[in-house]
Enzyme design. Structure first.
Site, PDB file in Angstrom:
ATOM      1  N   GLY A 192       0.807  -1.245   0.257  1.00  0.00           N
ATOM      2  CA  GLY A 192       0.056   0.115  -0.143  1.00  0.00           C
ATOM      3  C   GLY A 192       0.949   1.308   0.000  1.00  0.00           C
ATOM      4  O   GLY A 192       2.061   1.044  -0.303  1.00  0.00           O
ATOM      5  N   THR A 193       0.194   2.269   0.136  1.00  0.00           N
ATOM      6  CA  THR A 193       1.027   3.443   0.275  1.00  0.00           C
ATOM      7  C   THR A 193       1.336   4.092   1.707  1.00  0.00           C
ATOM      8  O   THR A 193       1.943   4.929   1.984  1.00  0.00           O
ATOM      9  CB  THR A 193       0.267   4.797  -0.483  1.00  0.00           C
ATOM     10  OG1 THR A 193      -0.967   4.792  -0.016  1.00  0.00           O
ATOM     11  CG2 THR A 193       0.445   4.501  -1.825  1.00  0.00           C
ATOM     12  N   THR A 194       1.004   3.344   2.639  1.00  0.00           N
ATOM     13  CA  THR A 194       1.429   3.191   3.780  1.00  0.00           C
ATOM     14  C   THR A 194       1.679   1.949   4.638  1.00  0.00           C
ATOM     15  O   THR A 194       0.782   0.906   4.684  1.00  0.00           O
ATOM     16  CB  THR A 194       0.371   4.100   4.872  1.00  0.00           C
ATOM     17  OG1 THR A 194       0.333   5.315   4.577  1.00  0.00           O
ATOM     18  CG2 THR A 194       1.055   4.157   6.201  1.00  0.00           C
TER      19      THR A 194
END
Length: 236
Positions: free
Chosen positions: A55-57
């Site tokens: 994911g982006t985190t």
């Protein structure tokens, strides 16, 4: 630029050694037959020991109960690069296990991925991987320029600054599994609330000497509405 035109061909181990101590398990890596070309689209995927989240985190940290990893499920434009290299690394780890009759250590896997990515330094390839394992709790960060770091806490992606604000004040060695899970969940939630490129659901994994467990996937927007209701009740 074609792969064959690169100064170091894809998968070739550079003669320049990276900084840091080299463990006994790492010394076997030069014997690996690394890929000389990208896998064909028709290649069968290699089964993974557990589903890998991206994911982006993305975050992971060590504590007395092992390693806890968490990620949101909103894919970014770099997710294709990460998915490709996930398959490449899984294939090489499986080949190593078949050749030597044992699994490669987390340290060895991180070094292998670092060497395979190094030839692409300076290109548009974008990969940031966090490798967790338990040959004793171990945690590594590997970047697409070949950087390989060992640590006790990492967070990557566009939402990582928001995640660090929770992790830096909450993560301690003596956490219980429930406490560590709560902190990881809170860190991802705060990142998805503030970062436009993070969101959807959160996946949480616990890795210990007994193996790994995965918490049920949770939709983070429900947490947003619950928090909003709490604030309204408290008159905030």
């Amino acid at each position: 630029m074609a792969l064959q035109d690169l100064p170091i061909q894809f998968g070739q181990i550079s003669t320049v050694q990276s900084c840091g101590a080299v463990s006994y398990q790492d010394s076997i890596l030069p014997s690996l037959s690394l890929p000389t070309s990208l896998p064909l689209a028709s290649s069968q995927s290699v089964p993974l020991p557990f589903p890998m989240s991206h994911g982006t985190t993305t975050l992971a940290f060590m504590f007395q109960g092992g390693v806890l990893a968490a990620a949101d499920t909103r894919s970014s434009c770099t997710s294709a690069d990460c998915a490709l290299w996930k398959r490449i690394l899984a294939r090489e780890l499986r080949l190593y296990q078949l050749r030597h009759g044992r699994r490669l250590s987390t340290s060895g896997a991180a070094k292998l991925l670092s060497h395979m990515l190094h030839p692409f330094k300076g290109t548009e390839l974008c990969v940031a991987a966090t490798l967790c394992g338990f040959s004793g709790p171990s945690l590594y960060y590997v970047c697409s320029d070949g950087t390989r770091l060992q640590g006790t806490l990492f967070s990557v992606g566009s939402g990582s600054p928001y995640a660090y604000s929770i992790l830096d004040q909450g993560v301690q060695w003596g956490l219980t599994v429930d406490e560590a899970t709560s902190i990881a969940r809170e860190a991802v939630y705060r990142a998805t609330h503030r970062d436009a490129y993070s969101g959807n659901c959160v996946d949480i994994y616990h890795i210990s000497s007994k193996g790994w467990t995965r918490r049920s996937r949770e939709d983070l927007k429900e947490e947003y509405y619950r928090e909003k209701e709490r604030q309204e009740r408290d008159g905030m």
